[in-house]
Scaffold this active site. Sequence first.
Site: not given
Lengths: 335, 335
Positions: B121, B174, B193, B235, B255
């Site tokens: 991204q 984050d 992540e 994941c 998340d």
Amino acid sequence: PIFQEQGMTETVHNWEDHGYLATYIKKNGSFANLRIHPHGLVLVDLQSYNDHMKGREEVDQLLNKVEERMKELFHGNIKRVKRLPAILRGGVIDRYWPTADGRLVEYDIDEVVYDEDSPFQNIKILHSKQFGNILILSGDVNLAESDLAYTQAIMGSGKEDYTGKEVLILGGGDGGILYEIVKLKPKMVTMVEISFDKQLIIHFNFLHPKYMRKTCGDVLDNLKGECYQVLIEDCIPVLKRYAKEGRMFDYVINDLTAVPISTSPEEDSTWEFLRLILDLSMKVLKQDGKYFTQGNCINLTDALTLYEEQLSRLYCPVEFSKETVCVPSYMELYP
Amino acid sequence: PIFQEQGMTETVHNWEDHGYLATYIKKNGSFANLRIHPHGLVLVDLQSYNDHMKGREEVDQLLNKVEERMKELFHGNIKRVKRLPAILRGGVIDRYWPTADGRLVEYDIDEVVYDEDSPFQNIKILHSKQFGNILILSGDVNLAESDLAYTQAIMGSGKEDYTGKEVLILGGGDGGILYEIVKLKPKMVTMVEISFDKQLIIHFNFLHPKYMRKTCGDVLDNLKGECYQVLIEDCIPVLKRYAKEGRMFDYVINDLTAVPISTSPEEDSTWEFLRLILDLSMKVLKQDGKYFTQGNCINLTDALTLYEEQLSRLYCPVEFSKETVCVPSYMELYP
């Protein structure tokens, strides 16, 4: 040619040193500006009267074509493309209520509930899909039904015990503070709010409690309750009277106005008003009493600093602390 | 004439049924559009290249003159006048990051801290005066340093006891959730992540923890700590492996992504991904375990309802509840 394919007529202005402006005019009253700056910035604005969804889709398709064509022309060598949501102007519903620090923000307003001038200010109640009814006083977002966070913060963020206490609220016309404190079994809450009209309050008052039910509950349906009273008066003479009578409070909560944005405290009458209120409030506050008030947008640092300076100029020494909260409908952090 | 006094050249287009468009062009490259609709709506747009303060004052003076003149012409009989803050386009700093429900909002961005494409991204870190650093992923505001409220909500709003518990975080790049849970003495937190780069994470990772210090503290400075580990992996295979091994968690916190905005759950691959994650997560959750995730803007009611419908289609029955929070940098309420 993309604009001309849409049946738009082109007019081009060519500056010697500042690039081009092409204006494209359509028969239905729409038009477009294409501004090309010499260093490579291209701005496209489309303006049309109707904003039904079909119009939006057409606009998107047109902009897609422009974007594709430009990517072809520059072989994809374009640094950034950004398309902003359409700005809706001139309709019954105004969705733009800039923040205290002057940023443009669009609210999800879907209904004008109330819009009248009182002797003191313009009062609007606009309905927001997510925030519920929003009270807007003379163009400033004041409080929405979603904003319990504001009321809780100005009451001391849940750290105070109001049971059996004497409380004075200055302003607070939306009824939020009164409603929340009355739940906490105080001895007596006196709210002094000038913006109500005595004759009209019960039936058609300027800010009828029905508009902000989530905020004020039923507390403003009557001007008196078991442990509260609402005085429809200017708070300055009331404060002077209380000071003279020696009437003292455990808490004074000033919900009259935000810290003035102006940074000329020696000239501005709002600052003068603010100092007067502060001094008078200290006079009716018990030795261990507390005074709560709101600040303003956290970005207005000069104004907030000036406010703190005023606190050192009161007739009696005071200690103070501050806390910043996120009030949902404000779209800015608020000390 | 007010525009012509400024040395602007006028061009007028007159539609038969749709009023007028006057374009005023100035030698310095500025221009103005004055669009007059037959039913009385007048729109004035000014566009100029420089936006130093002097420019703004000049614009305000010009608009004041236009307003005064119109009030004279119509003998004060004007229903509404509204002036919007200037929109700043084409600069290094982009201040406009529309909400999930498509509203135009301007942020108080004053610095581009980071702007790079990762394999997954576009990652931007923009500094906001009030919100601190804001993480923007592919154009969507993801999290700011001011947004502890988001992290607290996705952890169960302070109602959970993480002491001695096994926790699995999906995504969470984050570092906010990891940082807050580690403080609560869990047995073990595993964060999975994909967006980190194994080689780069310590020195120049895609999202260096230094950009979001208030959010993640020092927890991402290492991929392992006393009670946590960060796996740089997709994941899905990790969840499949855990399910096969019979590894169970007290909490799974997803998340990864917001509820998809698209309302075609049968076609959209994000919805498919979401259902897969949900099913796999249930398989690694203890009998009395809990799964937390984010929704999306409260106004996207169709998408949120569809998400709830997915919950009834999981391979095992689940109970759920929801809570809406105000995340400072989102400028919208978020379930």
